[in-house]
Design a protein around this motif. Structure first.
Motif, PDB file in Angstrom:
ATOM      1  N   LEU A 116      36.250  23.437  41.123  1.00  0.00           N
ATOM      2  CA  LEU A 116      37.555  23.175  41.748  1.00  0.00           C
ATOM      3  C   LEU A 116      38.650  23.140  40.689  1.00  0.00           C
ATOM      4  CD1 LEU A 116      37.880  22.830  44.758  1.00  0.00           C
ATOM      5  CD2 LEU A 116      38.151  20.371  44.389  1.00  0.00           C
ATOM      6  N   ARG A 119      39.278  26.538  39.467  1.00  0.00           N
ATOM      7  CA  ARG A 119      40.053  27.277  40.457  1.00  0.00           C
ATOM      8  C   ARG A 119      41.547  26.967  40.308  1.00  0.00           C
ATOM      9  NH1 ARG A 119      39.649  29.921  45.461  1.00  0.00           N
ATOM     10  NH2 ARG A 119      41.741  29.925  46.337  1.00  0.00           N
ATOM     11  N   MET A 123      44.418  29.604  39.499  1.00  0.00           N
ATOM     12  CA  MET A 123      45.547  29.785  40.402  1.00  0.00           C
ATOM     13  C   MET A 123      46.867  29.596  39.652  1.00  0.00           C
ATOM     14  SD  MET A 123      44.713  30.798  43.415  1.00  0.00           S
ATOM     15  CE  MET A 123      46.388  30.731  43.978  1.00  0.00           C
ATOM     16  N   MET A 126      47.545  32.666  37.825  1.00  0.00           N
ATOM     17  CA  MET A 126      47.912  33.740  38.751  1.00  0.00           C
ATOM     18  C   MET A 126      49.353  33.570  39.240  1.00  0.00           C
ATOM     19  SD  MET A 126      44.445  34.439  40.967  1.00  0.00           S
ATOM     20  CE  MET A 126      45.058  35.850  41.895  1.00  0.00           C
ATOM     21  N   ARG A 127      49.748  32.304  39.435  1.00  0.00           N
ATOM     22  CA  ARG A 127      51.140  32.068  39.856  1.00  0.00           C
ATOM     23  C   ARG A 127      52.115  32.497  38.759  1.00  0.00           C
ATOM     24  NH1 ARG A 127      49.045  27.781  42.982  1.00  0.00           N
ATOM     25  NH2 ARG A 127      48.974  26.350  41.253  1.00  0.00           N
ATOM     26  N   THR A 130      52.258  36.234  38.777  1.00  0.00           N
ATOM     27  CA  THR A 130      52.997  36.732  39.940  1.00  0.00           C
ATOM     28  C   THR A 130      54.495  36.541  39.738  1.00  0.00           C
ATOM     29  OG1 THR A 130      51.118  36.128  41.316  1.00  0.00           O
ATOM     30  CG2 THR A 130      53.165  36.612  42.454  1.00  0.00           C
ATOM     31  N   LYS A 133      55.689  39.180  37.399  1.00  0.00           N
ATOM     32  CA  LYS A 133      55.823  40.540  37.908  1.00  0.00           C
ATOM     33  C   LYS A 133      56.906  40.648  38.975  1.00  0.00           C
ATOM     34  CE  LYS A 133      52.621  41.456  41.714  1.00  0.00           C
ATOM     35  NZ  LYS A 133      51.394  42.036  42.171  1.00  0.00           N
ATOM     36  N   LEU A 150      45.744  39.962  37.263  1.00  0.00           N
ATOM     37  CA  LEU A 150      45.628  39.266  38.551  1.00  0.00           C
ATOM     38  C   LEU A 150      44.342  39.654  39.268  1.00  0.00           C
ATOM     39  CD1 LEU A 150      49.283  39.439  39.906  1.00  0.00           C
ATOM     40  CD2 LEU A 150      47.909  37.372  39.631  1.00  0.00           C
ATOM     41  N   ASN A 151      44.035  40.953  39.235  1.00  0.00           N
ATOM     42  CA  ASN A 151      42.821  41.407  39.919  1.00  0.00           C
ATOM     43  C   ASN A 151      41.571  40.835  39.274  1.00  0.00           C
ATOM     44  OD1 ASN A 151      43.324  43.166  42.232  1.00  0.00           O
ATOM     45  ND2 ASN A 151      44.567  44.301  40.770  1.00  0.00           N
ATOM     46  N   ASP A 154      41.374  37.234  40.220  1.00  0.00           N
ATOM     47  CA  ASP A 154      40.986  37.180  41.633  1.00  0.00           C
ATOM     48  C   ASP A 154      39.477  37.376  41.773  1.00  0.00           C
ATOM     49  OD1 ASP A 154      41.210  37.041  44.355  1.00  0.00           O
ATOM     50  OD2 ASP A 154      41.882  39.107  44.610  1.00  0.00           O
ATOM     51  N   LEU A 157      37.798  34.257  40.895  1.00  0.00           N
ATOM     52  CA  LEU A 157      37.961  33.275  41.964  1.00  0.00           C
ATOM     53  C   LEU A 157      36.987  33.528  43.106  1.00  0.00           C
ATOM     54  CD1 LEU A 157      41.787  32.686  42.315  1.00  0.00           C
ATOM     55  CD2 LEU A 157      40.010  31.036  41.750  1.00  0.00           C
ATOM     56  N   ARG A 158      36.860  34.816  43.466  1.00  0.00           N
ATOM     57  CA  ARG A 158      35.931  35.125  44.567  1.00  0.00           C
ATOM     58  C   ARG A 158      34.502  34.757  44.175  1.00  0.00           C
ATOM     59  NH1 ARG A 158      37.407  40.992  46.043  1.00  0.00           N
ATOM     60  NH2 ARG A 158      39.259  40.651  44.778  1.00  0.00           N
ATOM     61  N   THR A 161      34.167  31.082  44.544  1.00  0.00           N
ATOM     62  CA  THR A 161      34.067  30.643  45.941  1.00  0.00           C
ATOM     63  C   THR A 161      32.647  30.802  46.467  1.00  0.00           C
ATOM     64  OG1 THR A 161      36.320  31.410  46.234  1.00  0.00           O
ATOM     65  CG2 THR A 161      35.085  30.907  48.231  1.00  0.00           C
ATOM     66  N   GLN A 164      30.394  28.272  44.771  1.00  0.00           N
ATOM     67  CA  GLN A 164      30.592  26.940  45.349  1.00  0.00           C
ATOM     68  C   GLN A 164      29.756  26.789  46.632  1.00  0.00           C
ATOM     69  OE1 GLN A 164      34.258  25.238  44.734  1.00  0.00           O
ATOM     70  NE2 GLN A 164      33.089  23.390  45.117  1.00  0.00           N
TER      71      GLN A 164
ATOM     72  N   THR C  42      37.784  29.454  53.283  1.00  0.00           N
ATOM     73  CA  THR C  42      36.960  30.519  53.845  1.00  0.00           C
ATOM     74  C   THR C  42      37.230  30.649  55.337  1.00  0.00           C
ATOM     75  OG1 THR C  42      35.265  28.851  54.054  1.00  0.00           O
ATOM     76  CG2 THR C  42      35.088  30.315  52.177  1.00  0.00           C
ATOM     77  N   ALA C 205      43.576  35.185  47.240  1.00  0.00           N
ATOM     78  CA  ALA C 205      44.165  34.408  46.136  1.00  0.00           C
ATOM     79  C   ALA C 205      45.409  35.089  45.587  1.00  0.00           C
ATOM     80  CB  ALA C 205      43.141  34.227  45.030  1.00  0.00           C
ATOM     81  N   GLN C 206      45.431  36.427  45.612  1.00  0.00           N
ATOM     82  CA  GLN C 206      46.600  37.133  45.068  1.00  0.00           C
ATOM     83  C   GLN C 206      47.831  36.893  45.922  1.00  0.00           C
ATOM     84  OE1 GLN C 206      46.269  40.873  43.160  1.00  0.00           O
ATOM     85  NE2 GLN C 206      44.064  40.969  43.452  1.00  0.00           N
ATOM     86  N   ALA C 208      48.101  34.043  47.765  1.00  0.00           N
ATOM     87  CA  ALA C 208      48.359  32.613  47.560  1.00  0.00           C
ATOM     88  C   ALA C 208      49.138  32.379  46.277  1.00  0.00           C
ATOM     89  CB  ALA C 208      47.038  31.848  47.528  1.00  0.00           C
ATOM     90  N   ALA C 209      48.999  33.300  45.309  1.00  0.00           N
ATOM     91  CA  ALA C 209      49.674  33.119  44.017  1.00  0.00           C
ATOM     92  C   ALA C 209      51.184  33.252  44.132  1.00  0.00           C
ATOM     93  CB  ALA C 209      49.130  34.125  43.003  1.00  0.00           C
ATOM     94  N   TYR C 210      51.691  33.721  45.277  1.00  0.00           N
ATOM     95  CA  TYR C 210      53.141  33.784  45.476  1.00  0.00           C
ATOM     96  C   TYR C 210      53.714  32.396  45.784  1.00  0.00           C
ATOM     97  CZ  TYR C 210      53.328  38.878  45.518  1.00  0.00           C
ATOM     98  OH  TYR C 210      53.288  40.185  45.168  1.00  0.00           O
ATOM     99  N   ALA C 211      52.826  31.458  46.135  1.00  0.00           N
ATOM    100  CA  ALA C 211      53.292  30.135  46.557  1.00  0.00           C
ATOM    101  C   ALA C 211      53.523  29.226  45.354  1.00  0.00           C
ATOM    102  CB  ALA C 211      52.266  29.514  47.489  1.00  0.00           C
ATOM    103  N   GLU C 214      48.833  25.409  45.908  1.00  0.00           N
ATOM    104  CA  GLU C 214      47.771  25.789  46.829  1.00  0.00           C
ATOM    105  C   GLU C 214      47.152  24.536  47.423  1.00  0.00           C
ATOM    106  OE1 GLU C 214      44.163  27.046  45.023  1.00  0.00           O
ATOM    107  OE2 GLU C 214      43.577  28.319  46.701  1.00  0.00           O
ATOM    108  N   ARG C 216      43.731  23.583  49.528  1.00  0.00           N
ATOM    109  CA  ARG C 216      42.482  24.225  49.889  1.00  0.00           C
ATOM    110  C   ARG C 216      41.838  23.469  51.055  1.00  0.00           C
ATOM    111  NH1 ARG C 216      40.032  28.510  48.753  1.00  0.00           N
ATOM    112  NH2 ARG C 216      37.762  28.544  48.779  1.00  0.00           N
TER     113      ARG C 216
END
Lengths: 180, 454, 229
Positions: A116, A119, A123, A126-127, A130, A133, A150-151, A154, A157-158, A161, A164, C42, C205-206, C208-211, C214, C216
């Motif tokens: 967690l 994660r 994130m 990634m923010r 973002t 960019k 970012l990819n 991501d 992260l997947r 998930t 987890q 999920t 997540a990509q 969500a990264a605009y926010a 997050e 969960r």
């Protein structure tokens, strides 16, 4: 990816000196770590030693003396071969996060909390990317580099998930393997 | 074939509430159709003068009997309309299911066969129920039915399911063409205007009328076998097709005019829907118009005929019994009322189907804050807007028939059939009530739960 | 952290079941004025149900929803409907555009519902379409638009009334990454400019990264920073 080949590629456009090469590198690859002068000069010296580049001459229009480098025939061949080669998909990725999860299980830590927290860190990054960019005036090179990062984040992260969701099974198996 | 049958059964068994509604209504429609067909067939099997114990002698003479048979057959038209409307229930869902079957590797013919079997079975059930009922009634009222009567019954009982299945195959000929049908983004338009049908109907009327004129000039007593019913059928066909065309054109025109000018959200939504697909409701509405013409005309004719009977009482050798005429009039009235009831059912089914098909979109509108009453008003306007001018035209036509008949039957004056005036208004009001009856469905089906799968 | 935004929308201990399947089991969330929050989790974790409860589309079985200091979950249906029309905007994955209306009429609809004259409403709608780069498509119907264009029209419809909160449920769920990037940039840019808060539901997540942060959801419960510190 090697600095060597990128410098060779930059030299392919015509003779250039070290300072110019550094500047062009940083412009083309805005999200890469900026090159240090020292690294540029040692790499250029190695290229000359391996006869991939040679010294064209020196010029000093008023300032400090600067050495001009240019590509040799062998150097152009080398850079063409490198650029044409398919990058081998990495067979194994060193995965520090997975290692930490396993160690957390073995040492009676809290792997779920660790995932967690990881994660949240992902994130956060990634923010930042973002925001970078989507900032007004950011060029396409920046956008594409940010997208690449970012990819990858991501993908991490997947993976986290799904891990987890399978922690209970993983814990059981790890403990069993450790015991036998 | 056995696998097809099994698949059809599995699909029916696993279907939702809407599918069951469709099946139940199809069974009911098939029962109606079989009942009407059986009555006509039994009457047709009787030759010459025959003494019936009921109907005040209306069925005793071959002339009047053929009139009754034609009426019964004409009643099949609204029943077929109802069956057509039933086929539209769950059409979107069914299209999707068939496309999935095609994707899974079923040939077009096979998919069509499975769909036809579903409807065919429903029709067979309806036909069987109606036939059983009719046979029981027949043996009760007629001591010894002739072999011809039984043969007619058997023929009708077999024909209804076969025709129903054939109609489905015909209706689905385009649907199953593409295995990717379900990805289709824009919703399909429901066919083009019935211009060809209209012209064809007019042609038949013209030819039949010419034939009738020629027949009467040769032998003034006998206008050739079957010409009368043929003319009636052709007129009904032409008027029906004309009515479809009129409502369709009116829908499109109303839609276009209102959509461009209105400032009311409900009117805008209704108008754009009409402009987008003017033919969708036109078929049901056409049946409404037909029944308006016939109903208004009939009430006018009835008023004139009753007035005529009063003045002529006993002085001419018409019939010994005025009950002969009133029974005929009442039977016709009952037939028209039945037709209206069937058409209203079709209208209700159509409105309900329109809500059910769009329930996800409507739920999204409600979620976005569009008040339910705006959506409800739009739904009502969709029926009310195009129907108002069309019913006005149809009512005028019916009144004209009444006035014309009164002129012929009376002493040369132009009597106004006042009793016929409320008929168009009544039909219009019942249609609105029927459309309003589907509003609780809007409330029930437009729930946020629909959004879970959006 | 310093200068946390004032909570505009607060949900506490939300419980909601569909039939007998629990969707939310004590979820909590705070949305600050002008804040953009992504709710991730999920499939089946209760994301959409949380949005429906917060937007007043469904009533929770338990817990409370407060908007601008007033309880929302106890309001009668017509007041909720009005709130959604005036203060909230919603964007779904698809389906929020009326298929028979043109793009500009779809966007003008909320204004017309609020009593604006058709012409004025269309003018404002046109300006929003222009802002999102779909002015050329204003006479097209939703079926004639690409997925990305349709979503940008939907954004215009959600933002045209100047809402204080925009609810977006998987707004990019049916789009490829490039169209998704355009829609998200448009949404976040317009919301920031207008000072509107955004509650963004996504599994990506990509996106969500605009926010700004997050939240969960796991099995109907919010984990992590659901509630402001």
């Amino acid at each position: 990816m090697s600095t060597r080949h990128i410098l060779l590629g930059l030299l392919a456009g015509g003779p250039s000196h070290g300072y110019d090469l550094k500047r062009r590198h940083d412009e083309h690859f805005p999200q890469a770590r900026p090159l240090a002068y020292g690294q540029v000069y040692t790499t250029l010296q190695r290229l000359v030693r391996d006869s991939l580049a040679e010294v064209e001459g020196t010029d000093s229009d008023g300032g400090p003396e600067r050495t001009l480098y240019r590509l040799t025939e062998e150097g152009s061949r080398e850079v063409a071969t490198w650029a044409g080669q398919v990058t081998p998909p990495a067979p194994f990725v060193t995965n520090e996060i997975f290692a930490k999860v396993v160690v957390a299980i073995l040492t009676d830590g809290d792997p779920a909390a660790h995932l967690l927290a990881q994660r949240a860190a992902h994130m956060e990054r990634m923010r930042e990317l973002t925001a970078l960019k989507t900032a007004p005036g950011s060029g396409l090179a920046t956008v594409l580099s940010a997208d690449y990062a970012l990819n990858h984040l991501d993908a991490d992260l997947r993976w986290m998930t799904t891990t987890q969701a399978r922690l209970t099974t993983l814990t059981a198996q790890t403990v069993e393997v450790d015991r036998s | 074939m056995r696998t097809d049958l099994r698949l059809a059964w599995l699909l029916v068994r696993g279907s939702d509430r809407w599918e069951w509604w469709r099946i139940a209504l199809t069974v009911a429609g098939a029962m109606c159709a079989t009942g009407l067909g059986l009555a006509a067939a039994v009457l047709a099997s009787v030759h010459g003068q025959y003494r019936f114990s009921f109907g005040n002698g209306l069925l005793d003479h071959p002339g009047e009997r053929s009139g009754v048979i034609v009426t019964l057959l004409l009643l099949l038209v609204p029943v077929l309309g109802l069956l057509g409307q039933c086929a539209r229930i769950g059409a979107v869902h069914r299209d999707r299911r068939m496309a999935v079957l095609r994707l899974a590797g079923a040939e077009p013919g096979r998919v069509r066969r499975i769909a036809a079997l579903e409807t065919g079975l429903a029709c067979l059930l309806g036909s069987a129920l109606a036939t059983a009922g009719a046979a029981a009634v027949l043996t009760a009222v007629w001591e010894q039915p002739t072999a011809a009567a039984w043969a007619g019954i058997a023929l009708v009982a077999v024909c209804v399911p076969v025709l129903g299945t054939a109609a489905v195959v015909l209706a689905l000929r385009r649907v199953v063409a593409s295995p990717l049908g379900w990805v289709r983004r824009s919703h399909p338009r429901s066919g083009r205007g019935p211009g060809l049908l209209f012209v064809g109907g007019l042609l038949v009327v013209g030819v039949a009328a010419l034939g009738a004129v020629a027949g009467t000039s040769v032998d003034s007593n006998y206008a050739g076998p079957g010409t009368g019913p043929l003319i009636v059928c052709a007129v009904v066909l032409a008027v029906g097709a004309g009515a479809v065309w009129l409502t369709g054109a009116l829908s499109r025109l109303t839609g276009r005019l209102l959509a461009a000018r209105t400032g009311s959200p409900a009117v805008l939504i209704a108008a754009e829907r009409l402009r987008d697909d003017p033919w969708a409701a036109a078929r049901t509405h056409a049946a409404v118009l037909l029944v308006t013409v016939v109903g208004t005309g009939f009430v006018g004719v009835r008023q004139a005929l009753l007035a005529h009977l009063e003045t002529m009482d006993g002085s001419y050798g018409f019939a010994q019994d005025a009950a002969f005429y009133t029974t005929g009039l009442n039977l016709t009235a009952a037939a028209i009322a039945l037709a209206l009831a069937i058409i209203l059912t079709a209208l209700a089914v159509g409105t309900a189907e329109s809500v059910a098909t769009r329930r996800r979109g409507l739920a999204a509108q409600v979620a976005a804050g569009v008040p339910r009453r705006v959506l409800a008003r739009a739904l009502l306007l969709e029926t009310a807007l195009p129907l108002a001018p069309a019913v006005l035209v149809a009512g005028t036509g019916g009144l004209a028939i009444g006035i014309w008949y009164g002129h012929l039957a009376g002493d040369g004056g132009w009597p106004m059939p006042y009793t016929a005036l409320p008929v168009p208004a009544g039909v219009y009001a019942t249609c609105l009530l029927t459309a309003a009856a589907s509003l609780p469905l809007l409330r029930r089906s437009v729930r946020p739960a629909e959004l879970r799968y959006v | 952290m310093s200068n946390r935004p004032v909570p505009l929308l607060v949900a506490r201990d939300l419980v909601k079941s569909h039939d007998r399947t629990p969707a939310l089991r004590g979820a909590a969330l705070e949305l600050g004025e002008g804040e953009i929050v992504a709710v991730t989790g999920t499939s089946g974790s209760g994301k959409s149900t949380l949005l429906h409860c917060l937007a007043g589309i469904v009533r929770p079985d338990g817990g409370s929803v407060t908007y601008a200091g007033k309880r929302v979950d106890t309001l009668p249906e017509h007041r909720l409907s009005e709130l959604r029309r005036t203060d909230f905007g919603v964007v779904f994955q698809f389906g929020q555009l009326i298929p028979e209306l043109t793009a500009v009429d779809n966007v003008a609809l909320p204004l017309m519902l609020a009593g604006t004259a058709r012409g004025a409403a269309q003018e404002q709608a046109g300006a929003w379409l222009e802002r999102f780069g779909v002015r050329k498509q204003e006479a097209a119907r939703p079926g004639e638009l690409s997925g990305g264009q349709a979503q940008r029209v939907a954004l215009a419809r959600a933002l045209v009334t100047g809402p204080r909160v925009v609810f977006a449920d998987e707004p990019t769920g049916a789009l490829d990454s490039l169209a998704s990037e355009q829609v998200m940039t448009a949404l976040v840019g317009a919301a920031r400019e207008a000072g509107a808060a955004v509650l963004l539901i996504t599994h990506d997540a990509q996106v969500a990264a605009y926010a700004d942060r997050e939240v969960r959801l796991q099995d109907g419960v919010t984990v992590g920073s659901g509630v402001l510190a």
